[in-house]
Design an enzyme around this catalytic site. Sequence first.
Site, PDB file in Angstrom:
ATOM      1  N   LYS A 159     -38.923  18.298   6.180  1.00 45.55           N
ATOM      2  CA  LYS A 159     -39.609  17.502   7.204  1.00 45.55           C
ATOM      3  C   LYS A 159     -38.622  16.583   7.914  1.00 45.55           C
ATOM      4  CE  LYS A 159     -43.771  16.026   6.073  1.00 45.55           C
ATOM      5  NZ  LYS A 159     -44.880  15.331   5.340  1.00 45.55           N
ATOM      6  N   GLU A 201     -40.115  17.768   0.523  1.00 49.90           N
ATOM      7  CA  GLU A 201     -41.271  17.520  -0.334  1.00 49.90           C
ATOM      8  C   GLU A 201     -41.763  18.831  -0.941  1.00 49.90           C
ATOM      9  OE1 GLU A 201     -43.454  13.702   1.808  1.00 49.90           O
ATOM     10  OE2 GLU A 201     -44.257  15.721   2.124  1.00 49.90           O
ATOM     11  N   ASN A 299     -50.487   5.235   9.552  1.00 49.95           N
ATOM     12  CA  ASN A 299     -50.657   5.131  10.998  1.00 49.95           C
ATOM     13  C   ASN A 299     -50.891   3.668  11.344  1.00 49.95           C
ATOM     14  OD1 ASN A 299     -50.442   7.890  11.819  1.00 49.95           O
ATOM     15  ND2 ASN A 299     -52.418   8.247  10.847  1.00 49.95           N
ATOM     16  N   ARG A 301     -51.970   1.761  13.682  1.00 51.98           N
ATOM     17  CA  ARG A 301     -52.789   1.595  14.892  1.00 51.98           C
ATOM     18  C   ARG A 301     -54.244   1.864  14.558  1.00 51.98           C
ATOM     19  NH1 ARG A 301     -54.085   6.877  15.686  1.00 51.98           N
ATOM     20  NH2 ARG A 301     -52.507   8.436  15.163  1.00 51.98           N
TER      21      ARG A 301
END
Length: 456
Positions: A159, A201, A299, A301
């Site tokens: 990733k 991962e 996140n 937000r």
Amino acid sequence: MAGFHRLFIANRGEVAVRIARTCKELGITPVFGVSAADRDAPWTELGEQVGLGPARSTHSYLALDRVVQAARQSGCSAVHPGWGFLAENPVFAALCEQHGLTFIGPPAHVMHLMGKKTPAKKAMGTAGLTLIPGSDGILEDLDEARAVAEATGYPVLLKAESGGGGKGMRVARTADELESAWSQARAEAMAAFGDGRLYLEKLIEGGRHVEIQIMADRYGNVVHLGERDCTVQRKHQKLIEESPAPVLDPEERARTLAAAVEATRRIGYVGAGTIEFLLDQSGAGGDGQAGVLRFMEMNTRLQVEHCVSEMRTGIDLVREQILVAAGSPLSFTQDDVELKGHAIECRINAEDPSADFRPSPGVISRWQAPEASRFVRVDTHVRSGYEVPPFYDSLLCKVICWGEDRDAACDQMIAALEALEVEGVKTTVPLHIDILRNADFRAHRYDTRALPGAKS
């Protein structure tokens, strides 16, 4: 309402309307920053509007300097970024503060910390959240990736450190596939983010996507509003969200909710945030024990699906965001949060599911939403005659339904979607109804790999 008299909304469409309505309730004048494509759109009637630039978001909604300048020149003292666009950009948050504007969100340094995947994992692991097994940080080279993959066990997932939206991610199911996955992930990460750094991962297959809604103030008060299940997705885009999560061990739920609150407090978070997990139903080490919630990301937000938590608790998260940003403590404690019944949300997009979800911009010749009630809520910026522009996200509305239990909420949603009348553009309504009626969906027999009823 002490604090803000004029608030700049650095977003558009449904989320802009959502924020503006709460502003009105608080006696705050909402000011919309709009692109040329959105100038004089029906939803801007809720407040004032200021032009940001051309239709393309790179020259309007994503132009940091233009947004800040527009906010200042329109006499606003605060900026709400909504979600998407600049909502998780720490540079934008810092720029607002530098120009005397209150950014309605977490401090820029906290946003930066959570925006980088490996520091975020380390911080959350230290605070007590269970992590997905893998590398301790950024991989130095392919040789280190091989060593970590062998120790972790295949299959593995490479990733991008600065990744998002599924970019810079590659699966290696065997050692023979690792070198190719490494090269492809690095190249895509460099092209998308200008940062080719990778971490690794364990690939957890057949998991469920679960997230916890957090709210925090500037005085160290942190609460959760329960969890949501967002497993029904297509290409990392959520279609249906619900609360509570249908498949979750009560002890694992309680443990992770408490750990999420403590983790949020430790990093100095302020405002609304969501901590996302992958429910590994194989159990730790695959020993058959109850599923484990493993931290993925935070996140920083307001989430699109925040209304699911609002329907269960009766708490207005946007109101709390604004009050907290103005310096007020949270208006409620954890003991005040009552998680009642079951809530579910469907995101209705202007897309054609029968044509591989091709966008369907155009004029909506007829729009009739289902009647709002204590069981049904519709968040939208759309009305008859509205033209869906081709430049932005295709979300038309969110339908949120509540019931005493999951079956009642699902049945209520089917009735609401059947009452939603849209002509002039294609929508995802038929797909949602099919999923809600699907036996696998009703019996919880699905995971992140495919939509309920679809082949993996």
